[in-house]
Design an enzyme around this catalytic site. Structure first.
Site, PDB file in Angstrom:
ATOM      1  N   ASP A  28       0.821  -1.211   0.000  1.00 13.35           N
ATOM      2  CA  ASP A  28       0.000   0.000   0.000  1.00 13.35           C
ATOM      3  C   ASP A  28       0.857   1.264   0.000  1.00 13.35           C
ATOM      4  OD1 ASP A  28      -2.124  -1.688   0.151  1.00 13.35           O
ATOM      5  OD2 ASP A  28      -2.907  -0.939   2.066  1.00 13.35           O
ATOM      6  N   HIS A  38       3.830  -2.329   3.158  1.00 10.44           N
ATOM      7  CA  HIS A  38       3.862  -0.947   2.658  1.00 10.44           C
ATOM      8  C   HIS A  38       5.192  -0.703   1.951  1.00 10.44           C
ATOM      9  CE1 HIS A  38       0.828  -0.782   5.871  1.00 10.44           C
ATOM     10  NE2 HIS A  38       0.280   0.208   5.175  1.00 10.44           N
TER      11      HIS A  38
END
Length: 720
Positions: free
Chosen positions: A90, A242
């Site tokens: 993400d 991430h």
């Protein structure tokens, strides 16, 4: 910059397109800041949201898998098969950490699914293209990473659509996968989130959640990240990582350990779409999902416009950051120079035994150009005629075609040392030259028709002529009408911006302006300079630069005070400062070639134009950056840090004001309005400077714009 105006063109008004251009400039600037603020919306990966209950959420979703296909007609959820892992990332792409993640994935021959932010795709297109070129899958993670449940429906759709456009522009593809910011597992979907899932499904999106969350954003250490990401037993899992949002060194190291560890346990790595197709095949379904589809030509072009806007806004803010530093350096540099040089100037002048030389007792001619000055002409002439200069004072009032009886008012005074000369209207330079030609003496004082002298002002003003090198003397101009707020602001500006600066300029031998309100000249020096010209709207700056170029010394006499009437309305102030700013630029342009001169002319002009350009044009023109970034910061950045920075700049200004007022022997009480000055008066001066530059660059012509006067009260009634 345009060539100086001529008398025949000066009276034409500024064309309306100048205002339109100024308005367009401000509108574009505001739009750029808005775009940058929008695309820089801050977020925190650990956002917490409270449960709103799950009564409206289908049980099949709460107990189902992390891939949800839900719309108004049907609801389905899917899990990955056993021993199957999809690595999802993400908040990217990031120009530093996304390539590091890709390096690890490539080393282990694994593909990932990257849920990207549209704003990041716009900023780092090369990194986004590497994802597609490397065979990785893309998903939508919104454009600015907002909490979607707090946004209206149209704004949510905009977040998806803008991200798709950015992908279309950069990678030529669009995707059907979406992951909401701050989402987690399927069993965490509540009544507040469920409508978002269905709305996304109606738009054709598959909502992708996760089975395990590495929580790498918290930087818990490599071991903890690996443990968090590991599924139970042999279960399949969509794992959350991430590749942006901070230091991802732990993420990279954890991936490098996690992937081979899970392969040793018999796991295979897939993209989300590949895992979904495996699940569909296991269920006997014939349907297959595509990782992405080609974007249309229209989407690519619209996306390019969006990307250009984002990157343009980023570059503009970067330029603003550089300008902010430049303004800070100029402000601090100017303040330091003022403290050191202006303070030295004041100490030298006030030292015991300081003198210009033998007392100057030669007679003086005072020239008063007057055009429709009936309100203040009597007070001005009386103050001049009653001066205590021992050599005698001759006052020559040149009525430049007044239509309000100005000349009659002066003649009615019947003062023996006052002469009135009437002439057709020809402008202030023409009136001054006429007065000089008719003056009987070689020491010339020039005074505006609305200015009141103190009794000793003429005597003190001419004392520097004891030095034969002095060709002109600038006096100390004071604001006489200080009762209104706008007048108080001008009073502060006169003390800080004019009188303090003159101390600095004299020390540096580059005085740019002897003010029209109170200035003294040798007739010989005026002859060298060619007299007052009509080439610019700032004839006082023009002649002062010409005198400096001719090698004459120009000094400031702080004890010679003159009281002038400052504009009492915003409109009148705008007209006055607009003419001053534009006239100063004309004078600079007129004398620009003399920077290449040798000798005194070149030395003076290089110093004078350098400081005028820095502190008279560049600093006022760039100073709005401080206020713009302060306003931007209060809304979109750290409010506390922004407020501290702005207050620090105000503190520097307050310190400068205190020093200036002390040097000028002024009371400090009025400085309470200085903070207010930052919110109105300073912005007005910004706009005046911007309009002056726009007028100069576009070839506009500016009229004299005569100010309306109300008349000064007698000096004796004023307390200082």
């Amino acid at each position: 910059m345009v060539e100086p105006t001529t008398p025949s063109t000066r009276r034409r008004a500024v064309p309306q397109p100048r205002w339109i251009l100024l308005g367009m400039l401000l509108a574009v600037l505001g739009s750029v800041l808005f775009v940058n603020a929008y695309t820089n919306a801050s977020f925190t990966p650990d956002h917490q949201q409270s449960s709103r209950g799950q009564r409206e959420v289908p049980t099949s979703v709460v107990t189902g898998g992390p891939i949800i296909s839900a719309n108004s007609e049907q609801v389905r959820s899917y899990r990955l098969p056993d021993r199957t892992i999809a690595l999802t990332f993400d908040d990217g792409p990031d120009p530093v950490w996304t390539p590091e993640v890709l390096r690890v994935l490539e080393a282990h021959q694994v593909k990932g699914t990257f849920f990207v932010l549209g704003s990041q795709v716009s900023r780092h297109p090369d990194t986004a293209r590497k994802l597609v070129d490397g065979g990785h899958e893309l998903g939508v993670h919104t454009f600015t990473h907002p909490q979607l449940s707090e946004l209206p429906g149209w704004r949510r759709e905009l977040e998806y659509a803008q991200t798709q456009l950015a992908l279309a522009a950069v990678t030529d593809v669009r995707t059907s996968l979406v992951r909401f910011p701050y989402s987690s597992h399927a069993d965490a979907i509540d009544n507040h989130d469920w409508p978002l899932v269905k709305a996304a499904g109606d738009l054709g999106y598959l909502t992708v959640l996760n089975d395990t969350d590495s929580q790498d954003w918290a930087l818990p250490g490599v071991d903890k990240i690996v443990m968090n990401a590991t599924p139970d037993g042999t279960s399949g899992a969509i794992t959350l990582w991430h590749d942006s949002g901070g230091d991802r060194a732990q993420t990279v190291a954890a991936l490098d350990r996690f992937i081979p560890t899970m392969k040793e346990r018999g796991y295979r790595f897939v993209t989300v779409t590949e895992g979904l197709n495996l699940a569909l095949a296991a269920a006997g379904a014939e349907q297959r999902m595509d990782a992405g589809v080609a974007a249309s030509v229209g989407e690519r072009w619209r996306g390019r416009m969006l990307v250009w806007a984002v990157r343009g806004a980023d570059h503009t803010l970067s330029v603003f950051g550089i300008l902010f530093v430049l303004v800070g350096v100029l402000t601090v540099g100017r303040t330091a120079a003022l403290f050191v040089l202006a303070g030295r100037h004041a100490r030298r002048r006030r030292a015991k035994g300081w003198t210009w030389g033998p007392p100057v007792t030669a007679p003086v001619s005072v020239i008063v150009p007057a055009y429709n000055e009936k309100e203040g002409i009597a007070a001005a002439v009386c103050s001049l005629a009653s001066g205590d200069h021992p050599g005698g004072i001759e006052v020559v009032v040149v009525d430049d075609g007044s239509t309000d009886g100005t000349a009659d008012i002066v003649e009615a005074l019947r003062l023996p040392n006052v002469r009135v000369v009437r002439k057709p209207n020809g402008g202030k330079p023409s009136a001054l030259n006429t007065g000089v030609a008719l003056a009987r003496h070689d020491l010339i004082v020039m005074v505006d028709g609305d200015t009141v002298f103190e009794r000793d002002s003429v005597r003190r003003l001419v004392q520097p002529f004891a030095d034969p090198r002095v060709g002109a003397v600038a006096g100390n101009v004071k604001v006489g009408n200080r009762r209104s707020l706008i007048a108080k602001w001008q009073h502060i500006e006169y003390v800080i911006g004019f009188n303090l600066d003159r101390r600095l300029y004299e020390t540096l031998r580059c005085m740019p302006t002897v003010p029209g309100a109170i200035g003294a000249f040798r007739r010989e020096a005026l002859r060298y300079a060619g007299g007052m010209t009509e080439d610019t709207l700032a004839e006082d700056t023009d002649v002062t630069i010409a005198l400096g170029r001719a090698g004459w010394k120009i000094v400031y006499e702080e004890t010679a005070r003159a009281w002038t009437e400052a504009p009492s309305s915003i409109g009148q102030l705008w007209k006055q400062r607009y003419r001053w700013s534009y006239g100063t630029m004309q004078a600079m342009w007129k004398h620009r070639r003399s920077v290449f001169d040798r000798g005194a002319s070149g030395r003076f002009t290089r110093r004078c134009l350098f400081f005028l350009s820095l502190f008279g044009v560049l600093l006022p023109l760039l100073a709005p950056v401080i206020d713009l970034l302060a306003l931007y910061g209060l809304f979109f950045l750290d409010r506390k840090a922004t407020a501290v920075a702005w207050l620090a700049m105000l503190g520097v200004q307050m310190l400068t004001a205190v020093v200036a007022f002390r040097l000028d022997r002024e009371k400090l009480g009025v400085l309470w309005v200085l903070p207010l000055q930052q919110f109105v008066y300073r912005q007005l001066m910004y706009l005046v400077m911007i309009q002056s530059v726009v007028t100069a660059l576009t070839g506009g012509r500016l009229g004299w714009q005569k100010l309306r006067r109300t008349g000064l009260e007698p000096i004796a009634s004023r307390t200082r």
